[in-house]
Design a protein around this motif. Sequence first.
Motif, PDB file in Angstrom:
ATOM      1  N   VAL A   2       0.862  -1.181   0.000  1.00  0.00           N
ATOM      2  CA  VAL A   2       0.000   0.000   0.000  1.00  0.00           C
ATOM      3  C   VAL A   2       0.896   1.229   0.000  1.00  0.00           C
ATOM      4  CG1 VAL A   2      -1.724   1.308   1.292  1.00  0.00           C
ATOM      5  CG2 VAL A   2      -1.849  -1.193   1.223  1.00  0.00           C
ATOM      6  N   GLY A   4      -0.192   4.530  -0.189  1.00  0.00           N
ATOM      7  CA  GLY A   4      -0.772   5.557   0.672  1.00  0.00           C
ATOM      8  C   GLY A   4      -0.141   6.909   0.418  1.00  0.00           C
ATOM      9  N   THR A  14       3.626  -3.012   6.618  1.00  0.00           N
ATOM     10  CA  THR A  14       2.574  -3.899   7.116  1.00  0.00           C
ATOM     11  C   THR A  14       2.867  -4.242   8.580  1.00  0.00           C
ATOM     12  OG1 THR A  14       3.780  -5.895   6.507  1.00  0.00           O
ATOM     13  CG2 THR A  14       2.296  -4.956   4.826  1.00  0.00           C
ATOM     14  N   SER A  79      -0.145  -0.552   7.214  1.00  0.00           N
ATOM     15  CA  SER A  79      -1.172  -0.695   6.180  1.00  0.00           C
ATOM     16  C   SER A  79      -2.111  -1.859   6.463  1.00  0.00           C
ATOM     17  CB  SER A  79      -0.510  -0.888   4.811  1.00  0.00           C
ATOM     18  OG  SER A  79       0.260  -2.075   4.809  1.00  0.00           O
TER      19      SER A  79
END
Length: 119
Positions: A2, A4, A14, A79
């Motif tokens: 991700v 973002g 993560t 994430s």
Amino acid sequence: PVRGVCPSGWHLPTKAEFKTLFTAVGGQSTAGQKLKSQTGWNNSGNGTDAFGFSALPAGDRYSGGSFDTQGDNADFWSSTEDDSRDAYVMDLDYYGGVAYLDGDFKFIGFSVRCLRDSP
């Protein structure tokens, strides 16, 4: 991964990547002490910054726009969702050397650390 708010070529870590970080710095029970900056923490809660992570106690921002806990804690988004309203956060506190991974409300503003994508 991700991306973002991270720049191109980087991503939000993560929950598993934070756990890998804890292992790399000697375990979750001492990771907080080793990742915290050497200055800026309340009540003599500074860390050793043994790995150059230099976590600063920025505190939290709430949905109404107020800020709280500056000097007391540093929270970093992952994430990984915990459920529909929560995502995992790495939490470092002034009062100890432990690093935590807990679910917290998505509407709270926390800091981010971006990881470089694997080649």
